[in-house]
Write a protein that holds these residues in place. Structure first.
Motif, PDB file in Angstrom:
ATOM      1  N   ILE A  38       0.663  -1.329  -0.179  1.00 11.50           N
ATOM      2  CA  ILE A  38       0.025  -0.133   0.049  1.00 11.50           C
ATOM      3  C   ILE A  38       0.916   1.426   0.023  1.00 11.50           C
ATOM      4  O   ILE A  38       0.520   2.278  -0.641  1.00 11.50           O
ATOM      5  CB  ILE A  38      -1.019   0.090   1.263  1.00 11.50           C
ATOM      6  CG1 ILE A  38      -1.954  -1.120   0.914  1.00 11.50           C
ATOM      7  CG2 ILE A  38      -1.625   1.212   1.505  1.00 11.50           C
ATOM      8  CD1 ILE A  38      -2.788  -1.501   2.270  1.00 11.50           C
ATOM      9  N   LEU A  39       1.903   1.116   0.732  1.00 11.35           N
ATOM     10  CA  LEU A  39       2.765   2.367   0.951  1.00 11.35           C
ATOM     11  C   LEU A  39       3.361   2.579  -0.540  1.00 11.35           C
ATOM     12  O   LEU A  39       3.736   3.798  -1.002  1.00 11.35           O
ATOM     13  CB  LEU A  39       3.849   2.193   1.980  1.00 11.35           C
ATOM     14  CG  LEU A  39       4.668   3.496   2.293  1.00 11.35           C
ATOM     15  CD1 LEU A  39       3.961   4.762   2.667  1.00 11.35           C
ATOM     16  CD2 LEU A  39       5.578   3.093   3.568  1.00 11.35           C
ATOM     17  N   ALA A  40       4.028   1.516  -1.203  1.00  5.57           N
ATOM     18  CA  ALA A  40       4.813   1.673  -2.285  1.00  5.57           C
ATOM     19  C   ALA A  40       3.637   2.132  -3.435  1.00  5.57           C
ATOM     20  O   ALA A  40       4.132   3.085  -4.064  1.00  5.57           O
ATOM     21  CB  ALA A  40       4.906   0.239  -3.083  1.00  5.57           C
ATOM     22  N   LEU A  41       2.341   1.690  -3.245  1.00  3.63           N
ATOM     23  CA  LEU A  41       1.405   2.254  -4.346  1.00  3.63           C
ATOM     24  C   LEU A  41       1.015   3.792  -4.158  1.00  3.63           C
ATOM     25  O   LEU A  41       1.166   4.691  -5.067  1.00  3.63           O
ATOM     26  CB  LEU A  41       0.088   1.319  -4.342  1.00  3.63           C
ATOM     27  CG  LEU A  41       0.165   0.050  -4.671  1.00  3.63           C
ATOM     28  CD1 LEU A  41      -0.955  -0.972  -4.488  1.00  3.63           C
ATOM     29  CD2 LEU A  41       0.553   0.160  -6.287  1.00  3.63           C
ATOM     30  N   ALA A  42       1.006   4.117  -2.900  1.00  2.52           N
ATOM     31  CA  ALA A  42       0.682   5.625  -2.461  1.00  2.52           C
ATOM     32  C   ALA A  42       1.993   6.464  -3.114  1.00  2.52           C
ATOM     33  O   ALA A  42       1.895   7.521  -3.359  1.00  2.52           O
ATOM     34  CB  ALA A  42       0.453   5.677  -0.917  1.00  2.52           C
ATOM     35  N   SER A  43       3.116   5.903  -2.659  1.00  2.00           N
ATOM     36  CA  SER A  43       4.653   6.834  -2.979  1.00  2.00           C
ATOM     37  C   SER A  43       4.431   6.785  -4.613  1.00  2.00           C
ATOM     38  O   SER A  43       4.958   7.896  -5.090  1.00  2.00           O
ATOM     39  CB  SER A  43       5.669   5.821  -2.664  1.00  2.00           C
ATOM     40  OG  SER A  43       5.719   5.918  -1.299  1.00  2.00           O
ATOM     41  N   ALA A  44       4.335   5.678  -5.449  1.00  2.00           N
ATOM     42  CA  ALA A  44       4.099   5.737  -6.853  1.00  2.00           C
ATOM     43  C   ALA A  44       3.148   6.785  -7.457  1.00  2.00           C
ATOM     44  O   ALA A  44       3.357   7.393  -8.381  1.00  2.00           O
ATOM     45  CB  ALA A  44       4.022   4.217  -7.310  1.00  2.00           C
ATOM     46  N   ARG A  45       1.967   6.969  -6.683  1.00  2.00           N
ATOM     47  CA  ARG A  45       1.187   7.764  -7.126  1.00  2.00           C
ATOM     48  C   ARG A  45       1.248   9.114  -7.048  1.00  2.00           C
ATOM     49  O   ARG A  45       1.230  10.055  -7.858  1.00  2.00           O
ATOM     50  CB  ARG A  45      -0.271   7.680  -6.298  1.00  2.00           C
ATOM     51  CG  ARG A  45      -1.474   8.396  -6.840  1.00  2.00           C
ATOM     52  CD  ARG A  45      -2.580   8.018  -5.962  1.00  2.00           C
ATOM     53  NE  ARG A  45      -3.680   9.016  -6.466  1.00  2.00           N
ATOM     54  CZ  ARG A  45      -4.944   8.596  -6.864  1.00  2.00           C
ATOM     55  NH1 ARG A  45      -5.263   7.445  -6.457  1.00  2.00           N
ATOM     56  NH2 ARG A  45      -5.752   9.579  -6.956  1.00  2.00           N
ATOM     57  N   GLY A  46       2.145   9.360  -5.935  1.00  2.00           N
ATOM     58  CA  GLY A  46       2.668  10.764  -5.740  1.00  2.00           C
ATOM     59  C   GLY A  46       4.201  11.061  -6.263  1.00  2.00           C
ATOM     60  O   GLY A  46       4.735  12.132  -6.167  1.00  2.00           O
ATOM     61  N   GLU A  47       4.523  10.128  -7.406  1.00  2.00           N
ATOM     62  CA  GLU A  47       5.705  10.029  -8.226  1.00  2.00           C
ATOM     63  C   GLU A  47       6.710  10.247  -7.315  1.00  2.00           C
ATOM     64  O   GLU A  47       7.892  11.157  -7.554  1.00  2.00           O
ATOM     65  CB  GLU A  47       5.494  11.341  -8.970  1.00  2.00           C
ATOM     66  CG  GLU A  47       4.260  11.350 -10.175  1.00  2.00           C
ATOM     67  CD  GLU A  47       4.310  12.208 -10.978  1.00  2.00           C
ATOM     68  OE1 GLU A  47       5.179  12.939 -11.257  1.00  2.00           O
ATOM     69  OE2 GLU A  47       3.379  12.222 -12.018  1.00  2.00           O
ATOM     70  N   LYS A  48       6.952   9.495  -6.102  1.00  2.00           N
ATOM     71  CA  LYS A  48       8.312   9.640  -5.329  1.00  2.00           C
ATOM     72  C   LYS A  48       8.754   8.211  -5.661  1.00  2.00           C
ATOM     73  O   LYS A  48       8.734   7.285  -4.942  1.00  2.00           O
ATOM     74  CB  LYS A  48       7.806   9.604  -3.699  1.00  2.00           C
ATOM     75  CG  LYS A  48       7.123  11.066  -3.545  1.00  2.00           C
ATOM     76  CD  LYS A  48       6.759  11.199  -1.865  1.00  2.00           C
ATOM     77  CE  LYS A  48       6.163  12.504  -1.875  1.00  2.00           C
ATOM     78  NZ  LYS A  48       5.537  12.565  -0.157  1.00  2.00           N
ATOM     79  N   TRP A  49       9.383   8.164  -6.825  1.00  2.00           N
ATOM     80  CA  TRP A  49      10.063   6.816  -7.127  1.00  2.00           C
ATOM     81  C   TRP A  49      11.045   5.918  -6.578  1.00  2.00           C
ATOM     82  O   TRP A  49      10.822   4.885  -6.433  1.00  2.00           O
ATOM     83  CB  TRP A  49      10.353   6.918  -8.662  1.00  2.00           C
ATOM     84  CG  TRP A  49       9.310   7.571  -9.671  1.00  2.00           C
ATOM     85  CD1 TRP A  49       9.243   8.584 -10.168  1.00  2.00           C
ATOM     86  CD2 TRP A  49       8.069   6.763  -9.897  1.00  2.00           C
ATOM     87  NE1 TRP A  49       8.063   8.494 -10.913  1.00  2.00           N
ATOM     88  CE2 TRP A  49       7.310   7.472 -10.841  1.00  2.00           C
ATOM     89  CE3 TRP A  49       7.595   5.481  -9.578  1.00  2.00           C
ATOM     90  CZ2 TRP A  49       6.091   7.347 -11.126  1.00  2.00           C
ATOM     91  CZ3 TRP A  49       6.277   5.178 -10.086  1.00  2.00           C
ATOM     92  CH2 TRP A  49       5.650   6.053 -10.794  1.00  2.00           C
ATOM     93  N   PRO A  50      11.916   6.759  -5.834  1.00  2.00           N
ATOM     94  CA  PRO A  50      13.022   5.874  -4.973  1.00  2.00           C
ATOM     95  C   PRO A  50      12.236   5.390  -3.665  1.00  2.00           C
ATOM     96  O   PRO A  50      12.668   4.216  -3.560  1.00  2.00           O
ATOM     97  CB  PRO A  50      13.863   7.128  -4.590  1.00  2.00           C
ATOM     98  CG  PRO A  50      13.837   8.168  -5.680  1.00  2.00           C
ATOM     99  CD  PRO A  50      12.343   8.030  -6.135  1.00  2.00           C
TER     100      PRO A  50
END
Length: 59
Positions: free
Chosen positions: A22-34
């Motif tokens: 879930i955290l990975a998906l939320a970070s990807a949605r915010g374009e925080k790729w690293p």
């Protein structure tokens, strides 16, 4: 190891894997790729641990 301890570990690792995903998906949605990549690696690591905890041992 007792059966109750193993059951707790399985549920705990399953929850951790889900939360990392879930955290990975939320970070990807915010374009925080690293951060998204790191979270995805952690989710896969926990999924592999879950696989090792639940696989049937040959007897």
């Amino acid at each position: 190891m007792q059966a109750g301890q193993n059951t707790f570990r399985v549920y705990f690792v399953a929850v951790l894997a889900a939360l990392w995903l879930i955290l990975a998906l939320a970070s990807a949605r915010g374009e925080k790729w690293p951060i998204a990549g790191l979270c995805l690696v952690m989710a896969v690591a926990h999924a592999f641990t879950l696989y090792r905890l639940t696989r049937q041992k040959d007897q």
